[in-house]
Design an enzyme around this catalytic site. Structure first.
Site, PDB file in Angstrom:
ATOM      1  CD  GLU A  73     -24.632  10.666  31.507  1.00  0.00           C
ATOM      2  OE1 GLU A  73     -25.716  10.346  30.972  1.00  0.00           O
ATOM      3  OE2 GLU A  73     -23.914   9.869  32.130  1.00  0.00           O
ATOM      4  CG  HIS A  75     -24.085  11.291  36.764  1.00  0.00           C
ATOM      5  ND1 HIS A  75     -22.825  11.011  37.224  1.00  0.00           N
ATOM      6  CD2 HIS A  75     -24.080  10.920  35.459  1.00  0.00           C
ATOM      7  CE1 HIS A  75     -22.121  10.455  36.236  1.00  0.00           C
ATOM      8  NE2 HIS A  75     -22.851  10.411  35.149  1.00  0.00           N
ATOM      9  CG  HIS A  79     -18.754   7.979  35.094  1.00  0.00           C
ATOM     10  ND1 HIS A  79     -19.606   6.950  35.382  1.00  0.00           N
ATOM     11  CD2 HIS A  79     -19.486   8.860  34.379  1.00  0.00           C
ATOM     12  CE1 HIS A  79     -20.803   7.213  34.871  1.00  0.00           C
ATOM     13  NE2 HIS A  79     -20.757   8.359  34.267  1.00  0.00           N
ATOM     14  CG  HIS A 113     -19.542  12.817  32.053  1.00  0.00           C
ATOM     15  ND1 HIS A 113     -20.210  13.259  33.171  1.00  0.00           N
ATOM     16  CD2 HIS A 113     -20.055  11.589  31.765  1.00  0.00           C
ATOM     17  CE1 HIS A 113     -21.084  12.343  33.546  1.00  0.00           C
ATOM     18  NE2 HIS A 113     -21.017  11.313  32.706  1.00  0.00           N
ATOM     19  CB  CYS A 127     -17.413   3.275  32.586  1.00  0.00           C
ATOM     20  SG  CYS A 127     -18.121   4.546  33.651  1.00  0.00           S
TER      21      CYS A 127
HETATM   22 MN    MN Z   1     -22.233   9.543  33.155  1.00  0.00          MN
END
Ligand code: MN
Length: 159
Positions: A73, A75, A79, A113, A127
């Site tokens: 994914e 976004h 992270h 990722h 995370c």
């Molecule tokens: Mn992610």
């Protein structure tokens, strides 16, 4: 104890929650990795370690069982990842890298990722994310074809 969506109780956690073993803590519920059923993933659990109302970030712990993987994914939110247990590989952008305990992985906005426990061990990682964040997006068929055109990524996605 009542639970919020973030997985922590209405009450504040104790000042110290001593680890029971690597990746295991008391009073930290094990949650489903993804709420939506259409995100492809395998053998991943999620734990919310810190989600205090006065923090603008959350610290979660994800654990991928041996042979499993997180969703591929990207976004707008970033992270900050610290490997906590085991080893495996990650895809960040167009790079596939081996990762193990203590390694730091920075995932910039809109960067593809995925984490894979493809080294015969589980892969557990901390995370950090913003509390307010956008919904992850998965690759289109065209995106996936472009990623697979990189031989290392094609190998990674099959591992
Ligand atoms: Mn992610």
């Amino acid at each position: 104890m009542a639970e919020t969506e973030s997985g922590q109780g209405d009450q504040r956690p104790a000042p110290l929650r001593a680890a029971l073993s690597p990746g295991r803590w008391p009073d930290v519920p094990v949650l489903a990795y993804k709420q939506d059923a259409d995100s492809p993933f395998e053998a991943v659990t999620r734990r919310v370690l810190f989600a205090a109302p006065e923090l603008d970030c959350e610290l979660r712990y994800f654990e991928v069982d041996r042979g499993g993987h997180s969703t591929l994914e990207r976004h707008e939110h970033a992270h900050a990842v610290v490997v906590h247990r085991g080893c495996g590989q990650c895809l960040v952008g167009h790079d596939v890298r081996d990762i193990g305990v203590g390694d730091l992985v920075s995932i910039a906005p809109m960067t593809w990722h995925q984490f894979r426990a493809n080294r015969g061990e589980p892969l557990g990682f901390l995370c950090m994310v913003n509390v307010r964040r956008d919904k992850p997006r998965q690759p289109t068929r065209e995106d996936l074809e472009a990623l697979k055109a990189v031989p290392a990524i094609a190998t990674f996605l099959k591992s």
